[in-house]
Design a protein around this motif. Structure first.
Motif, PDB file in Angstrom:
ATOM      1  N   UNK A  61       7.534  -1.443  -3.141  1.00 24.18           N
ATOM      2  CA  UNK A  61       6.583  -2.199  -3.967  1.00 24.18           C
ATOM      3  C   UNK A  61       6.442  -3.630  -3.432  1.00 24.18           C
ATOM      4  N   UNK A  62       7.551  -4.243  -3.057  1.00 26.43           N
ATOM      5  CA  UNK A  62       7.493  -5.601  -2.494  1.00 26.43           C
ATOM      6  C   UNK A  62       6.642  -5.610  -1.225  1.00 26.43           C
ATOM      7  N   UNK A  63       6.868  -4.654  -0.341  1.00 25.18           N
ATOM      8  CA  UNK A  63       6.056  -4.574   0.895  1.00 25.18           C
ATOM      9  C   UNK A  63       4.584  -4.394   0.563  1.00 25.18           C
ATOM     10  N   UNK A  64       4.303  -3.543  -0.415  1.00 29.02           N
ATOM     11  CA  UNK A  64       2.919  -3.271  -0.795  1.00 29.02           C
ATOM     12  C   UNK A  64       2.203  -4.559  -1.205  1.00 29.02           C
ATOM     13  N   UNK A  65       2.814  -5.345  -2.076  1.00 24.17           N
ATOM     14  CA  UNK A  65       2.146  -6.567  -2.526  1.00 24.17           C
ATOM     15  C   UNK A  65       2.213  -7.684  -1.486  1.00 24.17           C
ATOM     16  N   UNK A  66       3.344  -7.845  -0.829  1.00 28.03           N
ATOM     17  CA  UNK A  66       3.457  -8.921   0.161  1.00 28.03           C
ATOM     18  C   UNK A  66       2.603  -8.654   1.400  1.00 28.03           C
ATOM     19  N   UNK A  67       2.643  -7.426   1.908  1.00 30.84           N
ATOM     20  CA  UNK A  67       1.963  -7.143   3.176  1.00 30.84           C
ATOM     21  C   UNK A  67       0.530  -6.634   3.002  1.00 30.84           C
ATOM     22  N   UNK A  68       0.300  -5.764   2.030  1.00 36.71           N
ATOM     23  CA  UNK A  68      -1.052  -5.228   1.859  1.00 36.71           C
ATOM     24  C   UNK A  68      -1.939  -6.263   1.159  1.00 36.71           C
ATOM     25  N   UNK A  69      -1.531  -6.726  -0.015  1.00 34.32           N
ATOM     26  CA  UNK A  69      -2.377  -7.669  -0.761  1.00 34.32           C
ATOM     27  C   UNK A  69      -2.327  -9.076  -0.161  1.00 34.32           C
ATOM     28  N   UNK A  70      -1.141  -9.638  -0.013  1.00 34.52           N
ATOM     29  CA  UNK A  70      -1.054 -11.040   0.405  1.00 34.52           C
ATOM     30  C   UNK A  70      -1.399 -11.260   1.876  1.00 34.52           C
TER      31      UNK A  70
ATOM     32  N   UNK B  52      -4.364  -3.779   5.507  1.00 35.05           N
ATOM     33  CA  UNK B  52      -4.827  -2.547   4.862  1.00 35.05           C
ATOM     34  C   UNK B  52      -4.362  -1.291   5.592  1.00 35.05           C
ATOM     35  N   UNK B  53      -4.039  -1.384   6.870  1.00 36.83           N
ATOM     36  CA  UNK B  53      -3.550  -0.209   7.596  1.00 36.83           C
ATOM     37  C   UNK B  53      -2.233   0.300   7.023  1.00 36.83           C
ATOM     38  N   UNK B  54      -1.478  -0.576   6.394  1.00 38.73           N
ATOM     39  CA  UNK B  54      -0.189  -0.192   5.812  1.00 38.73           C
ATOM     40  C   UNK B  54      -0.359   0.699   4.579  1.00 38.73           C
ATOM     41  N   UNK B  55      -1.553   0.712   4.003  1.00 41.33           N
ATOM     42  CA  UNK B  55      -1.824   1.558   2.833  1.00 41.33           C
ATOM     43  C   UNK B  55      -1.534   3.018   3.150  1.00 41.33           C
ATOM     44  N   UNK B  56      -1.895   3.474   4.347  1.00 37.90           N
ATOM     45  CA  UNK B  56      -1.656   4.878   4.718  1.00 37.90           C
ATOM     46  C   UNK B  56      -0.180   5.236   4.688  1.00 37.90           C
ATOM     47  N   UNK B  57       0.678   4.266   4.954  1.00 40.17           N
ATOM     48  CA  UNK B  57       2.123   4.505   4.940  1.00 40.17           C
ATOM     49  C   UNK B  57       2.700   4.408   3.525  1.00 40.17           C
ATOM     50  N   UNK B  58       2.226   3.454   2.742  1.00 40.19           N
ATOM     51  CA  UNK B  58       2.864   3.146   1.463  1.00 40.19           C
ATOM     52  C   UNK B  58       2.248   3.831   0.249  1.00 40.19           C
ATOM     53  N   UNK B  59       1.031   4.350   0.374  1.00 41.55           N
ATOM     54  CA  UNK B  59       0.341   4.940  -0.777  1.00 41.55           C
ATOM     55  C   UNK B  59       0.085   6.425  -0.533  1.00 41.55           C
ATOM     56  N   UNK B  60       0.472   7.238  -1.482  1.00 39.53           N
ATOM     57  CA  UNK B  60       0.311   8.688  -1.380  1.00 39.53           C
ATOM     58  C   UNK B  60      -1.162   9.090  -1.442  1.00 39.53           C
ATOM     59  N   UNK B  61      -1.535  10.132  -0.706  1.00 39.67           N
ATOM     60  CA  UNK B  61      -2.899  10.666  -0.841  1.00 39.67           C
ATOM     61  C   UNK B  61      -3.194  11.142  -2.267  1.00 39.67           C
ATOM     62  N   UNK B  62      -2.148  11.467  -3.033  1.00 37.44           N
ATOM     63  CA  UNK B  62      -2.298  11.900  -4.425  1.00 37.44           C
ATOM     64  C   UNK B  62      -2.213  10.733  -5.407  1.00 37.44           C
TER      65      UNK B  62
ATOM     66  N   UNK C 228      -6.162   6.098  -1.487  1.00 38.28           N
ATOM     67  CA  UNK C 228      -5.873   5.143  -0.403  1.00 38.28           C
ATOM     68  C   UNK C 228      -7.118   4.564   0.278  1.00 38.28           C
ATOM     69  N   UNK C 229      -8.143   5.367   0.492  1.00 34.89           N
ATOM     70  CA  UNK C 229      -9.346   4.855   1.163  1.00 34.89           C
ATOM     71  C   UNK C 229     -10.076   3.835   0.306  1.00 34.89           C
ATOM     72  N   UNK C 230     -10.243   4.125  -0.986  1.00 36.70           N
ATOM     73  CA  UNK C 230     -10.922   3.158  -1.851  1.00 36.70           C
ATOM     74  C   UNK C 230     -10.063   1.911  -2.048  1.00 36.70           C
ATOM     75  N   UNK C 231      -8.742   2.045  -1.911  1.00 40.84           N
ATOM     76  CA  UNK C 231      -7.866   0.883  -1.995  1.00 40.84           C
ATOM     77  C   UNK C 231      -8.146  -0.076  -0.834  1.00 40.84           C
ATOM     78  N   UNK C 232      -8.393   0.459   0.342  1.00 40.73           N
ATOM     79  CA  UNK C 232      -8.732  -0.400   1.489  1.00 40.73           C
ATOM     80  C   UNK C 232     -10.008  -1.182   1.199  1.00 40.73           C
TER      81      UNK C 232
ATOM     82  N   UNK D 291     -12.987  -6.090  -0.833  1.00 44.40           N
ATOM     83  CA  UNK D 291     -13.857  -6.647  -1.875  1.00 44.40           C
ATOM     84  C   UNK D 291     -13.209  -7.836  -2.568  1.00 44.40           C
ATOM     85  N   UNK D 292     -11.935  -7.700  -2.939  1.00 44.78           N
ATOM     86  CA  UNK D 292     -11.267  -8.816  -3.615  1.00 44.78           C
ATOM     87  C   UNK D 292     -11.118 -10.006  -2.672  1.00 44.78           C
ATOM     88  N   UNK D 293     -10.926  -9.732  -1.387  1.00 46.71           N
ATOM     89  CA  UNK D 293     -10.785 -10.819  -0.416  1.00 46.71           C
ATOM     90  C   UNK D 293     -12.113 -11.541  -0.210  1.00 46.71           C
TER      91      UNK D 293
END
Length: 145
Positions: A10-19, A23-33, A47-51, A56-58
């Motif tokens: 979770x820390x990696x998700x917010x620190x690396x993906x959001x902050x 976005x490439x890390x989403x494929x590793x950290x977020x399940x297709x389900x 995961x795709x819409x998360x990218x 969009x937020x950026x």
């Protein structure tokens, strides 16, 4: 999986993906389900819409940053209390269709994430959207619920 490894994901998700906008890390950290229980119409549903959501937020808030205040874990759940800070510099389609205000926001959030097999599979969030709308000038200040 240990609660400590779940917290690290979770820390990696917010620190690396959001902050850091990785976005490439989403494929590793977020399940297709992935199942997002965020009721916001623009919230990512996979995961795709998360990218796209990160993009969009950026565009709307180029300096957005989640400051993690607390991470608490039990079993497969991680609860994160954080503060989102950002400056409104662009439109946020589906949510803030208004022209950029240039105003800064400081929004308190609590996220609950379920982690399974080293990936985030489910998400819930509670945010102070009213305070954010007041800070942006969409709602008058002094209104409370």
């Amino acid at each position: 999986m240990s609660t400590e490894s779940n917290k690290a994901i979770v820390r990696r998700f917010y620190e690396e993906v959001f902050n850091q906008r990785n976005v490439d890390l989403i494929d590793e950290l977020v399940s297709p389900e992935f199942n997002n229980n965020d009721p916001t119409p623009v919230a990512s549903r996979d995961p795709e819409s998360m990218k796209q959501f990160i993009h969009t937020i950026t565009m709307a808030f180029p300096d957005h940053h989640h400051q993690i205040e607390d991470l608490i874990a039990e079993g497969d759940r991680v609860v994160m209390r954080c503060t989102l800070t950002a400056t409104h510099k662009g439109r946020f389609p589906g949510f803030l269709e208004m022209p950029p205000t240039g105003n800064s926001i400081c929004q308190r959030q609590i996220h609950i994430l379920r982690v399974q097999n080293h990936q985030i599979v489910e998400h819930w969030v509670v945010r102070d959207d009213m305070a954010m709308m007041q800070q942006l000038g969409v709602l008058p200040t002094g209104i409370s619920v």
